[in-house]
Design a protein around this motif. Structure first.
Motif, short mmCIF file in Angstrom:
data_model
loop_
_atom_site.label_atom_id
_atom_site.label_comp_id
_atom_site.label_asym_id
_atom_site.label_seq_id
_atom_site.Cartn_x
_atom_site.Cartn_y
_atom_site.Cartn_z
N GLN A 128 0.82 -1.22 0.00
CA GLN A 128 0.00 0.00 0.00
C GLN A 128 0.85 1.27 0.00
N ALA A 129 1.88 1.31 0.81
CA ALA A 129 2.74 2.50 0.86
C ALA A 129 3.40 2.75 -0.50
N ALA A 130 3.81 1.68 -1.17
CA ALA A 130 4.42 1.82 -2.49
C ALA A 130 3.40 2.35 -3.50
N ARG A 131 2.16 1.85 -3.42
CA ARG A 131 1.10 2.34 -4.33
C ARG A 131 0.90 3.83 -4.16
N VAL A 132 0.77 4.27 -2.91
CA VAL A 132 0.53 5.69 -2.64
C VAL A 132 1.72 6.53 -3.10
N ALA A 133 2.92 6.05 -2.86
CA ALA A 133 4.12 6.80 -3.27
C ALA A 133 4.17 6.95 -4.78
N ILE A 134 3.89 5.87 -5.49
CA ILE A 134 3.91 5.92 -6.96
C ILE A 134 2.82 6.86 -7.48
N LEU A 135 1.64 6.75 -6.93
CA LEU A 135 0.55 7.64 -7.36
C LEU A 135 0.90 9.10 -7.12
N SER A 136 1.48 9.39 -5.97
CA SER A 136 1.78 10.79 -5.64
C SER A 136 2.80 11.40 -6.60
N ARG A 137 3.64 10.56 -7.19
CA ARG A 137 4.64 11.06 -8.15
C ARG A 137 4.16 11.03 -9.59
N CYS A 138 3.15 10.22 -9.91
CA CYS A 138 2.80 9.95 -11.30
C CYS A 138 1.57 10.70 -11.81
N PHE A 139 0.73 11.20 -10.94
CA PHE A 139 -0.48 11.89 -11.40
C PHE A 139 -0.15 13.18 -12.15
N VAL A 140 -0.97 13.48 -13.14
CA VAL A 140 -0.85 14.73 -13.91
C VAL A 140 -2.11 15.55 -13.59
N PRO A 141 -1.99 16.56 -12.70
CA PRO A 141 -3.17 17.27 -12.19
C PRO A 141 -4.07 17.89 -13.26
N ASP A 142 -3.49 18.32 -14.39
CA ASP A 142 -4.30 18.98 -15.42
C ASP A 142 -5.43 18.10 -15.94
N PHE A 143 -5.28 16.78 -15.81
CA PHE A 143 -6.31 15.87 -16.31
C PHE A 143 -7.20 15.39 -15.17
N SER A 144 -7.67 16.36 -14.39
CA SER A 144 -8.57 16.04 -13.29
C SER A 144 -9.33 17.28 -12.86
N PHE A 145 -10.36 17.02 -12.09
CA PHE A 145 -11.06 18.08 -11.35
C PHE A 145 -11.01 17.69 -9.88
N ALA A 146 -10.74 18.67 -9.03
CA ALA A 146 -10.63 18.42 -7.60
C ALA A 146 -11.70 19.20 -6.85
N ALA A 147 -12.22 18.58 -5.81
CA ALA A 147 -13.12 19.26 -4.88
C ALA A 147 -12.25 19.73 -3.72
N MET A 148 -12.24 21.04 -3.49
CA MET A 148 -11.39 21.63 -2.46
C MET A 148 -12.24 22.13 -1.30
N GLN A 149 -11.74 21.87 -0.09
CA GLN A 149 -12.39 22.39 1.12
C GLN A 149 -11.29 22.88 2.04
N VAL A 173 -7.73 18.90 -0.82
CA VAL A 173 -8.49 18.09 -1.77
C VAL A 173 -9.33 17.09 -1.00
N VAL A 174 -10.64 17.11 -1.23
CA VAL A 174 -11.54 16.15 -0.58
C VAL A 174 -12.28 15.29 -1.61
N GLY A 175 -12.05 15.56 -2.90
CA GLY A 175 -12.65 14.77 -3.95
C GLY A 175 -11.85 14.93 -5.23
N LEU A 176 -11.90 13.90 -6.07
CA LEU A 176 -11.13 13.92 -7.31
C LEU A 176 -11.86 13.15 -8.39
N ALA A 177 -11.83 13.69 -9.59
CA ALA A 177 -12.33 12.98 -10.77
C ALA A 177 -11.28 13.13 -11.86
N GLY A 178 -10.69 12.02 -12.25
CA GLY A 178 -9.67 12.04 -13.28
C GLY A 178 -10.28 11.79 -14.65
N PHE A 179 -9.54 12.21 -15.68
CA PHE A 179 -10.01 11.93 -17.03
C PHE A 179 -8.84 11.74 -17.97
#
Length: 195
Positions: A36-57, A61-67
């Motif tokens: 699990q820790a490896a999954r989270v670490a990889i995700l945190s480095r690999c996501f490209v924010p421009d291809f998502s919408f985030a719900a901010m509070q 970030v409290v919600g995410l929709a990727g595309f």
């Protein structure tokens, strides 16, 4: 507390976004990357924010929709090189093989949605629906003809949300022999035409 929907998120939120994604989809990726820790670490480095919408509070970030479009995807940074560099040759190659089962490419003029994740502390407030609306608005504003998504058979609440938003089932796939590997035994492809 007010929720604001925006495209992308501040890079300092990468760890929180990865944890949120893990909360929603970790079981789906557990066979590819068992730690699990490896999954989270990889995700945190690999996501490209421009291809998502985030719900901010309150700045978090409290919600995410990727595309995904033909121009890129939320998860496009999670390629073979990154997985092998992070996990080693054997585990990285295994992750590539398993994750290839989830691969879906966007057709021309099509936006593919990569799933919605909402923090368990704020579920039931319509955040998933707002994120879905943001993706559809984005697709419409950028001239896409349709939005496509897959919903797994073990998530009837998500399917109901998509149906209320006008998505229509176009293909059902059953693969009970792969449930041990991917964590579910079937999925439905749903499409919403935007014309």
């Amino acid at each position: 507390m007010e929720i604001a929907i925006q495209q992308g998120w501040p890079l300092e939120q990468a760890q929180k976004v990865a944890e949120l994604y893990e909360q929603a989809f970790g079981m789906k990726f557990a066979r590819a990357i068992s730690n699990q820790a490896a999954r989270v670490a990889i995700l945190s480095r690999c996501f490209v924010p421009d291809f998502s919408f985030a719900a901010m509070q309150n700045g978090k970030v409290v919600g995410l929709a990727g595309f995904q479009t033909q121009a890129g995807a939320l998860t496009q940074g999670m390629g073979a090189k990154q997985l092998i560099d992070s996990l080693g040759l054997i585990k990285g190659t295994w992750a590539c093989v398993v994750l290839a089962l989830f691969e879906r490419k966007a057709a021309p003029n099509e936006l593919v949605m990569d799933g919605i994740a909402v923090d368990s502390a704020v579920r039931g407030q319509g955040i998933g629906s707002q994120l879905l609306d943001a993706i559809m608005d984005y697709a419409q504003a950028h001239g896409f003809e349709s939005v496509r998504l897959d919903v797994i058979d073990s998530n009837p609440r998500a399917r109901k949300l998509y149906e209320t938003k006008g998505f229509v089932a176009t293909k059902e796939e059953r693969f009970p022999h792969l449930k041990w590997l991917v964590g579910f035994s079937g999925a439905t492809t749903m499409v919403k035409a935007l014309n």
